[in-house]
Design a protein around this motif. Structure first.
Motif, PDB file in Angstrom:
ATOM      1  N   HIS A  25       0.860  -1.189   0.000  1.00  0.00           N
ATOM      2  CA  HIS A  25       0.000   0.000   0.000  1.00  0.00           C
ATOM      3  C   HIS A  25       0.897   1.240   0.000  1.00  0.00           C
ATOM      4  CE1 HIS A  25      -3.379   2.487   1.949  1.00  0.00           C
ATOM      5  NE2 HIS A  25      -2.296   3.251   2.088  1.00  0.00           N
ATOM      6  N   ALA A  26       0.823   2.017  -1.088  1.00  0.00           N
ATOM      7  CA  ALA A  26       1.593   3.261  -1.179  1.00  0.00           C
ATOM      8  C   ALA A  26       0.762   4.274  -1.949  1.00  0.00           C
ATOM      9  CB  ALA A  26       2.939   3.033  -1.858  1.00  0.00           C
ATOM     10  N   ILE A  27       0.403   5.353  -1.297  1.00  0.00           N
ATOM     11  CA  ILE A  27      -0.506   6.343  -1.876  1.00  0.00           C
ATOM     12  C   ILE A  27       0.219   7.633  -2.265  1.00  0.00           C
ATOM     13  CG2 ILE A  27      -2.287   7.988  -1.125  1.00  0.00           C
ATOM     14  CD1 ILE A  27      -3.869   5.617  -0.070  1.00  0.00           C
ATOM     15  N   GLY A  28       1.069   8.137  -1.374  1.00  0.00           N
ATOM     16  CA  GLY A  28       1.752   9.398  -1.628  1.00  0.00           C
ATOM     17  C   GLY A  28       3.001   9.236  -2.466  1.00  0.00           C
ATOM     18  N   ASP A  29       3.468  10.330  -3.065  1.00  0.00           N
ATOM     19  CA  ASP A  29       4.620  10.261  -3.969  1.00  0.00           C
ATOM     20  C   ASP A  29       5.882   9.752  -3.270  1.00  0.00           C
ATOM     21  OD1 ASP A  29       4.922  12.646  -2.475  1.00  0.00           O
ATOM     22  OD2 ASP A  29       4.451  13.934  -4.193  1.00  0.00           O
ATOM     23  N   ALA A  30       6.151  10.230  -2.049  1.00  0.00           N
ATOM     24  CA  ALA A  30       7.337   9.759  -1.331  1.00  0.00           C
ATOM     25  C   ALA A  30       7.219   8.284  -0.975  1.00  0.00           C
ATOM     26  CB  ALA A  30       7.562  10.591  -0.069  1.00  0.00           C
ATOM     27  N   GLY A  31       6.007   7.857  -0.622  1.00  0.00           N
ATOM     28  CA  GLY A  31       5.798   6.453  -0.306  1.00  0.00           C
ATOM     29  C   GLY A  31       6.012   5.565  -1.506  1.00  0.00           C
ATOM     30  N   VAL A  32       5.457   5.948  -2.642  1.00  0.00           N
ATOM     31  CA  VAL A  32       5.621   5.160  -3.863  1.00  0.00           C
ATOM     32  C   VAL A  32       7.098   5.085  -4.235  1.00  0.00           C
ATOM     33  CG1 VAL A  32       5.112   5.054  -6.332  1.00  0.00           C
ATOM     34  CG2 VAL A  32       3.298   5.655  -4.709  1.00  0.00           C
ATOM     35  N   GLU A  33       7.807   6.209  -4.128  1.00  0.00           N
ATOM     36  CA  GLU A  33       9.229   6.188  -4.479  1.00  0.00           C
ATOM     37  C   GLU A  33      10.013   5.246  -3.570  1.00  0.00           C
ATOM     38  OE1 GLU A  33      12.856   9.093  -5.698  1.00  0.00           O
ATOM     39  OE2 GLU A  33      11.628   9.761  -4.019  1.00  0.00           O
ATOM     40  N   HIS A  34       9.695   5.238  -2.287  1.00  0.00           N
ATOM     41  CA  HIS A  34      10.431   4.362  -1.380  1.00  0.00           C
ATOM     42  C   HIS A  34      10.218   2.894  -1.748  1.00  0.00           C
ATOM     43  CE1 HIS A  34      12.617   3.382   2.309  1.00  0.00           C
ATOM     44  NE2 HIS A  34      11.790   2.348   2.392  1.00  0.00           N
ATOM     45  N   VAL A  35       8.988   2.537  -2.089  1.00  0.00           N
ATOM     46  CA  VAL A  35       8.718   1.152  -2.477  1.00  0.00           C
ATOM     47  C   VAL A  35       9.472   0.807  -3.758  1.00  0.00           C
ATOM     48  CG1 VAL A  35       6.944  -0.541  -3.052  1.00  0.00           C
ATOM     49  CG2 VAL A  35       6.461   1.233  -1.366  1.00  0.00           C
ATOM     50  N   LEU A  36       9.415   1.695  -4.747  1.00  0.00           N
ATOM     51  CA  LEU A  36      10.146   1.441  -5.990  1.00  0.00           C
ATOM     52  C   LEU A  36      11.642   1.283  -5.732  1.00  0.00           C
ATOM     53  CD1 LEU A  36       8.339   3.925  -8.409  1.00  0.00           C
ATOM     54  CD2 LEU A  36       8.313   1.427  -8.554  1.00  0.00           C
ATOM     55  N   THR A  37      12.186   2.121  -4.880  1.00  0.00           N
ATOM     56  CA  THR A  37      13.614   2.023  -4.569  1.00  0.00           C
ATOM     57  C   THR A  37      13.939   0.689  -3.909  1.00  0.00           C
ATOM     58  OG1 THR A  37      13.804   4.427  -4.327  1.00  0.00           O
ATOM     59  CG2 THR A  37      15.507   3.092  -3.286  1.00  0.00           C
TER      60      THR A  37
END
Length: 543
Positions: free
Chosen positions: A334-346
């Motif tokens: 679950h990742a909604i915000g831009d910083a959250g999505v980036e952390h998961v991708l990283t």
């Protein structure tokens, strides 16, 4: 070939990537597709023991699969009065007042949209005015927050701030007095644990009825984004009673504060299950929601909130992902915000080199929700091979084109204009699974398929579309429930298209989803569903 079932329909969309093919018949033996062809060819397939189901002018597709649902967890979220239709605070209070006067025990409600409060803060005093002496707990629509009244806070012994292992909060005013707003699971559980629980048989009956409703809506499968020991007991009990009407693929939660010993126990559950249900992945959270200020954004929202990850030490989230990925276990975050999505991708981009290449190739990792992201992150989905799992009705039901809603107001125009970038992700070559996130939004797939194209609520032609350039084509929307849903689960080799050798899971439509006006499609009927070549639901006029 000797099929035990032949299904005939004037239109069959195989969803195998060959859009020009024209088929009207599919043969099945022992739950597997053995032939696809014309009505004339089907005459040669049949033998004395073959059952023939002729759907006439219907359209047949691979079985629809909701890529994000919570049927068991949703039993807890849908107790009491449904507030999802309340558009104003007056309507909310009227529904709660009626419920309070006609139901004993706790006052419960769910689906509360904060937009209904307008400029009025979410505060326990609103509940106190309608609950009398009863304790009250009302779940907000996002599933990540709740509002408790003063009596409920007293029962739970909540008199001030609490410390949690995850990003949860008992919201307090400037004097340290709880407002009644509880953010995220750990905070809500402080009150939830004091509420009398239903019996197992009551919950089993509610779940059975819900799954039947799923099948009648056209679903033949669902990706469940939670799992527990109770879930397993309920699924086993329903299979003993007669079986599940659709396939269920579950993912238990991995939460902050856990370590490798607990991750090992979660890993042991993967692969367990029954005839039509199994545990196949692990669900994680890296943030909360924009609406309650717990998303993880590069920059604060309009209220100075949504700046922190759900895992207080996000490097521990990354370690958990590596642990499961190295064992060939899919993850869904679950990742909604831009910083959250980036952390998961990283975190996922770091796996090559630490996880064997053959393990990476056969393991699908996905990100759930993805509500607002800049251009650079869209491209990284494709290059990292990460699946996007999104819910179009989160956009069309809870935000507005003029940015007057709570979600858009919090984000500001620039980030709100990046709303649910379904089309951009598809154009970048990303696998896009589509779902409902029930009970956060309605589960009926036909309106969701329509909303994905319209970028507004189907059946409301006067509503201005929200970021209309992000609308999907009819084919892309249907892929999200069929071929891309299968790829999102790592099951493309056995499902997701009407192809020889794949599972005989089908959905029959009254109208063709690829050629029908989306508003008209949303209001049309599902004629039937098949799972393993067995009819799970069929309109009486066709049975």
């Amino acid at each position: 070939m000797n099929p035990d079932l032949i299904v005939l329909a004037d239109t069959i969309h195989t969803m195998d990537g060959h859009m020009g093919d024209s088929h009207q018949a599919v043969a099945v033996r022992d739950g597997v597709i053995t032939a696809v062809g014309s009505r004339a060819e089907a005459q040669d397939w049949a033998h004395d023991g073959t059952r023939v189901v002729d759907l006439g002018s219907a359209t047949l597709t691979p079985g629809l699969v909701d890529c994000h649902i919570h049927p068991v967890f949703g039993l807890d979220l849908t107790i009491g009065v449904d507030l999802s239709s309340a558009a104003t605070l007056e309507e909310v209070c009227a529904l709660l007042q009626f419920e309070s006067e006609n139901d004993g025990g706790w006052l419960r409600g769910w689906g509360l949209n904060p937009n209904a409060f307008g400029a009025v803060p979410l505060h326990r005093s609103v509940l106190d005015a309608v609950s009398g002496d009863k304790p009250a707990l009302i779940r907000l629509f996002d599933g990540h927050s709740a509002l408790a009244n003063s009596r409920a806070l007293d029962v739970a012994g909540i008199r001030g701030r609490h410390d949690f292992e995850q990003a949860s909060e008992v919201v307090c005013d400037a004097d340290g007095v709880p407002t009644g707003l509880l953010l995220e699971a750990a905070a809500m559980e402080l009150v939830q644990r004091h509420i009398p629980q239903e019996s197992f048989d009551e919950r089993k009956a509610r779940l059975a009825a819900l799954l039947e409703d799923f099948a009648r809506a056209g679903l033949t499968g669902g990706h469940i984004m939670d799992h527990s020991e109770e879930s397993a007991l309920l699924f086993r009990a329903l299979e003993i009673d007669g079986g599940l009407p659709l396939r269920l693929r579950s993912a238990p939660w991995c939460m902050p504060g856990t370590d490798e010993s607990e991750w090992k126990e979660l890993a042991r559950t993967v692969g367990t299950g029954g005839r039509r249900w199994s545990v196949e992945a692990i669900k994680l959270f890296v943030d909360g929601t924009v609406d309650n200020g717990t998303a993880w954004l590069y920059e604060p929202d309009a209220y100075g909130e949504s700046t922190a990850p759900f895992w207080p030490r996000p490097e521990e989230y990354s370690a958990a992902v590596r642990y499961f990925a190295s064992r060939g276990i899919p993850t869904a975050t679950h990742a909604i915000g831009d910083a959250g999505v980036e952390h998961v991708l990283t975190a996922l981009e770091s796996l090559p080199g630490t996880v064997p290449a053959d393990v990476l190739r056969r393991t699908v990792h996905r990100i759930e929700h993805i509500e607002t992201v800049p251009d650079g992150l869209v491209e990284r989905f494709r290059s990292a091979g990460v699946v996007a799992s999104m819910q179009p009705t989160h956009c069309t039901h809870y935000s507005a084109a003029d940015h007057s809603d709570n979600w858009s107001t919090r984000l500001g125009a620039e980030r709100a204009d990046r709303a649910w970038r379904c089309r951009d992700l598809r154009e970048a070559g990303v696998t896009l699974g589509i779902g409902s996130d029930w009970p956060i939004a309605p589960f009926e797939p036909l309106p969701i398929i329509a909303d994905a194209q319209l970028r507004r609520r189907s059946g409301h032609p006067g509503q201005e579309p929200i970021a209309p350039a992000q609308g999907l084509t009819a084919y892309q929307a249907l892929e999200g429930y069929t071929s891309h849903a299968a790829k999102a689960a790592g099951l493309w080799d056995v499902s997701g298209s009407i192809s020889v050798g794949k599972r005989a899971d089908f959905t029959a439509f009254e109208l063709d989803p690829l050629t029908t006006d989306p508003d008209e499609l949303a209001a049309s009927a599902v004629l039937g569903t098949f799972v393993d070549g067995e009819i799970q639901f069929m309109l009486e006029r066709l049975a």
